[in-house]
Design a protein around this motif. Structure first.
Motif, PDB file in Angstrom:
ATOM      1  N   GLU A  47      43.370  48.396  43.241  1.00 24.13           N
ATOM      2  CA  GLU A  47      42.074  48.998  43.944  1.00 24.13           C
ATOM      3  C   GLU A  47      41.480  50.114  43.324  1.00 24.13           C
ATOM      4  N   SER A 100      41.066  33.976  41.818  1.00 12.87           N
ATOM      5  CA  SER A 100      40.806  34.247  40.353  1.00 12.87           C
ATOM      6  C   SER A 100      40.591  32.988  39.628  1.00 12.87           C
ATOM      7  N   ALA A 151      39.723  48.249  40.282  1.00  9.68           N
ATOM      8  CA  ALA A 151      38.516  47.833  40.760  1.00  9.68           C
ATOM      9  C   ALA A 151      37.191  48.678  40.947  1.00  9.68           C
ATOM     10  N   MET A 202      36.181  49.670  37.331  1.00 12.46           N
ATOM     11  CA  MET A 202      35.773  48.612  36.562  1.00 12.46           C
ATOM     12  C   MET A 202      34.463  48.426  36.040  1.00 12.46           C
ATOM     13  N   ASN A 203      33.351  48.728  36.715  1.00 10.47           N
ATOM     14  CA  ASN A 203      32.012  48.604  36.414  1.00 10.47           C
ATOM     15  C   ASN A 203      31.507  49.922  36.050  1.00 10.47           C
ATOM     16  N   LEU A 221      38.476  40.285  43.426  1.00  9.38           N
ATOM     17  CA  LEU A 221      39.052  41.482  44.043  1.00  9.38           C
ATOM     18  C   LEU A 221      38.311  41.747  45.404  1.00  9.38           C
ATOM     19  N   ASP A 222      36.804  41.889  45.291  1.00  8.56           N
ATOM     20  CA  ASP A 222      36.123  42.088  46.446  1.00  8.56           C
ATOM     21  C   ASP A 222      36.218  41.047  47.505  1.00  8.56           C
ATOM     22  N   ASN A 259      35.113  35.454  38.973  1.00  3.11           N
ATOM     23  CA  ASN A 259      35.705  36.538  38.114  1.00  3.11           C
ATOM     24  C   ASN A 259      36.453  37.347  38.742  1.00  3.11           C
ATOM     25  N   LEU A 260      36.797  38.295  37.809  1.00 10.23           N
ATOM     26  CA  LEU A 260      37.872  39.022  38.681  1.00 10.23           C
ATOM     27  C   LEU A 260      37.287  40.146  39.567  1.00 10.23           C
ATOM     28  N   SER A 261      36.375  40.686  39.367  1.00 13.85           N
ATOM     29  CA  SER A 261      35.670  41.599  40.364  1.00 13.85           C
ATOM     30  C   SER A 261      35.220  41.028  41.534  1.00 13.85           C
ATOM     31  N   ASP A 262      34.604  39.808  41.524  1.00  9.21           N
ATOM     32  CA  ASP A 262      34.443  39.087  42.705  1.00  9.21           C
ATOM     33  C   ASP A 262      35.617  38.771  43.585  1.00  9.21           C
ATOM     34  N   GLN A 292      44.143  38.732  35.455  1.00  9.58           N
ATOM     35  CA  GLN A 292      44.431  37.983  36.876  1.00  9.58           C
ATOM     36  C   GLN A 292      46.059  37.487  36.677  1.00  9.58           C
TER      37      GLN A 292
END
Length: 140
Positions: free
Chosen positions: A16, A72, A19, A22-23, A81-82, A76-79, A53
Protein backbone atom coordinates in the motif's frame (compact mmCIF):
# COMPACT_ATOMS: atom_id res chain seq x y z
CA UNK A 1 13.43 -29.38 -7.09
CA UNK A 2 14.69 -27.01 -4.40
CA UNK A 3 12.51 -26.34 -1.42
CA UNK A 4 10.68 -23.02 -1.64
CA UNK A 5 11.08 -20.43 1.02
CA UNK A 6 7.78 -20.02 2.87
CA UNK A 7 8.67 -16.63 4.32
CA UNK A 8 6.94 -13.83 2.47
CA UNK A 9 8.94 -11.04 0.90
CA UNK A 10 6.38 -8.26 1.14
CA UNK A 11 3.51 -7.37 3.40
CA UNK A 12 0.25 -5.70 2.60
CA UNK A 13 1.08 -2.40 4.26
CA UNK A 14 4.34 -2.23 2.30
CA UNK A 15 2.44 -2.75 -0.95
CA UNK A 16 0.00 0.00 0.00
CA UNK A 17 2.89 2.38 0.71
CA UNK A 18 4.46 1.36 -2.60
CA UNK A 19 1.19 2.10 -4.42
CA UNK A 20 0.97 5.56 -2.85
CA UNK A 21 4.54 6.47 -3.85
CA UNK A 22 4.52 4.71 -7.23
CA UNK A 23 3.46 7.66 -9.37
CA UNK A 24 5.56 10.30 -7.62
CA UNK A 25 8.50 10.22 -10.06
CA UNK A 26 10.92 8.21 -7.93
CA UNK A 27 13.21 5.66 -9.57
CA UNK A 28 12.12 2.06 -9.01
CA UNK A 29 15.17 1.01 -6.98
CA UNK A 30 14.82 4.03 -4.67
CA UNK A 31 11.13 3.33 -4.27
CA UNK A 32 11.86 -0.31 -3.39
CA UNK A 33 14.50 0.72 -0.86
CA UNK A 34 12.08 3.18 0.75
CA UNK A 35 9.08 0.90 1.11
CA UNK A 36 10.21 -2.71 1.55
CA UNK A 37 12.11 -4.34 4.39
CA UNK A 38 13.60 -7.02 2.15
CA UNK A 39 14.56 -4.61 -0.59
CA UNK A 40 17.75 -6.38 -1.69
CA UNK A 41 15.92 -9.66 -2.25
CA UNK A 42 13.26 -7.91 -4.32
CA UNK A 43 15.89 -6.23 -6.48
CA UNK A 44 17.63 -9.60 -6.93
CA UNK A 45 14.37 -11.17 -8.09
CA UNK A 46 13.82 -8.27 -10.48
CA UNK A 47 17.29 -8.77 -11.96
CA UNK A 48 16.47 -12.46 -12.44
CA UNK A 49 13.50 -11.46 -14.59
CA UNK A 50 10.52 -11.74 -12.26
CA UNK A 51 7.85 -9.05 -12.44
CA UNK A 52 6.72 -7.03 -9.45
CA UNK A 53 3.33 -8.77 -9.51
CA UNK A 54 5.03 -12.16 -9.18
CA UNK A 55 7.25 -10.90 -6.38
CA UNK A 56 4.31 -9.41 -4.49
CA UNK A 57 2.31 -12.64 -4.65
CA UNK A 58 5.23 -15.03 -4.04
CA UNK A 59 4.38 -17.45 -1.18
CA UNK A 60 1.28 -15.45 -0.25
CA UNK A 61 -1.87 -17.24 0.91
CA UNK A 62 -4.21 -14.41 1.88
CA UNK A 63 -7.18 -13.34 -0.21
CA UNK A 64 -5.74 -9.87 -0.90
CA UNK A 65 -2.78 -11.39 -2.70
CA UNK A 66 -4.93 -13.90 -4.57
CA UNK A 67 -6.98 -11.00 -5.92
CA UNK A 68 -3.77 -9.22 -6.84
CA UNK A 69 -2.46 -12.28 -8.69
CA UNK A 70 -5.67 -12.64 -10.68
CA UNK A 71 -6.03 -8.96 -11.54
CA UNK A 72 -2.37 -8.42 -12.38
CA UNK A 73 -2.76 -10.83 -15.30
CA UNK A 74 -5.19 -8.44 -17.00
CA UNK A 75 -4.32 -5.00 -15.60
CA UNK A 76 -1.14 -3.07 -15.02
CA UNK A 77 0.24 -2.96 -11.48
CA UNK A 78 -1.22 0.38 -10.36
CA UNK A 79 -4.69 -0.43 -11.72
CA UNK A 80 -4.57 -3.90 -10.15
CA UNK A 81 -3.61 -2.43 -6.76
CA UNK A 82 -6.39 0.16 -6.98
CA UNK A 83 -8.91 -2.52 -7.93
CA UNK A 84 -7.83 -4.84 -5.10
CA UNK A 85 -8.09 -2.01 -2.59
CA UNK A 86 -11.60 -1.17 -3.84
CA UNK A 87 -12.62 -4.84 -3.62
CA UNK A 88 -11.31 -5.07 -0.07
CA UNK A 89 -13.02 -1.82 0.93
CA UNK A 90 -16.38 -2.83 -0.54
CA UNK A 91 -16.10 -6.27 1.04
CA UNK A 92 -15.39 -4.75 4.45
CA UNK A 93 -18.26 -2.29 4.19
CA UNK A 94 -20.61 -5.08 3.09
CA UNK A 95 -19.75 -7.20 6.13
CA UNK A 96 -19.94 -4.20 8.47
CA UNK A 97 -23.43 -3.32 7.27
CA UNK A 98 -24.44 -6.97 7.43
CA UNK A 99 -23.27 -7.20 11.03
CA UNK A 100 -25.05 -3.98 11.91
CA UNK A 101 -28.30 -5.24 10.43
CA UNK A 102 -28.24 -8.70 12.01
CA UNK A 103 -26.91 -7.77 15.44
CA UNK A 104 -30.28 -6.65 16.88
CA UNK A 105 -32.30 -9.66 15.59
CA UNK A 106 -29.54 -11.96 16.83
CA UNK A 107 -29.68 -10.32 20.25
CA UNK A 108 -33.46 -10.76 20.35
CA UNK A 109 -33.13 -14.43 19.39
CA UNK A 110 -30.59 -15.11 22.13
CA UNK A 111 -32.64 -13.12 24.66
CA UNK A 112 -35.83 -15.04 23.77
CA UNK A 113 -33.98 -18.36 24.05
CA UNK A 114 -32.76 -17.55 27.56
CA UNK A 115 -36.19 -16.27 28.58
CA UNK A 116 -37.78 -19.55 27.44
CA UNK A 117 -35.04 -21.47 29.23
CA UNK A 118 -35.59 -19.45 32.40
CA UNK A 119 -39.37 -19.94 32.34
CA UNK A 120 -39.13 -23.64 31.60
CA UNK A 121 -36.52 -24.33 34.29
CA UNK A 122 -37.59 -22.02 37.12
CA UNK A 123 -41.05 -20.54 36.73
CA UNK A 124 -42.86 -23.65 35.50
CA UNK A 125 -41.19 -25.79 38.16
CA UNK A 126 -42.46 -23.41 40.85
CA UNK A 127 -45.94 -23.47 39.35
CA UNK A 128 -46.06 -27.28 39.22
CA UNK A 129 -47.93 -27.43 42.52
CA UNK A 130 -50.59 -25.05 41.26
CA UNK A 131 -50.99 -26.88 37.97
CA UNK A 132 -51.43 -30.23 39.73
CA UNK A 133 -54.66 -28.92 41.21
CA UNK A 134 -57.41 -29.52 38.62
CA UNK A 135 -59.36 -26.36 39.40
CA UNK A 136 -56.41 -24.08 38.79
CA UNK A 137 -55.52 -26.00 35.63
CA UNK A 138 -59.01 -25.44 34.21
CA UNK A 139 -58.81 -21.78 35.18
CA UNK A 140 -55.48 -21.35 33.38
Amino acid sequence: MPRQNTIVLVYRDEIEQFAMLMNQGLPLDTLIHLTFKKDEEIITYLKEGMSLQEIFTLNQKKLYFKYLRILSGKLNLSDALDCVNKIEKSSNTFFETLLKKISYPFFLLIFAFFMILFFSDYVLVQMKDYISNRMVFVFI
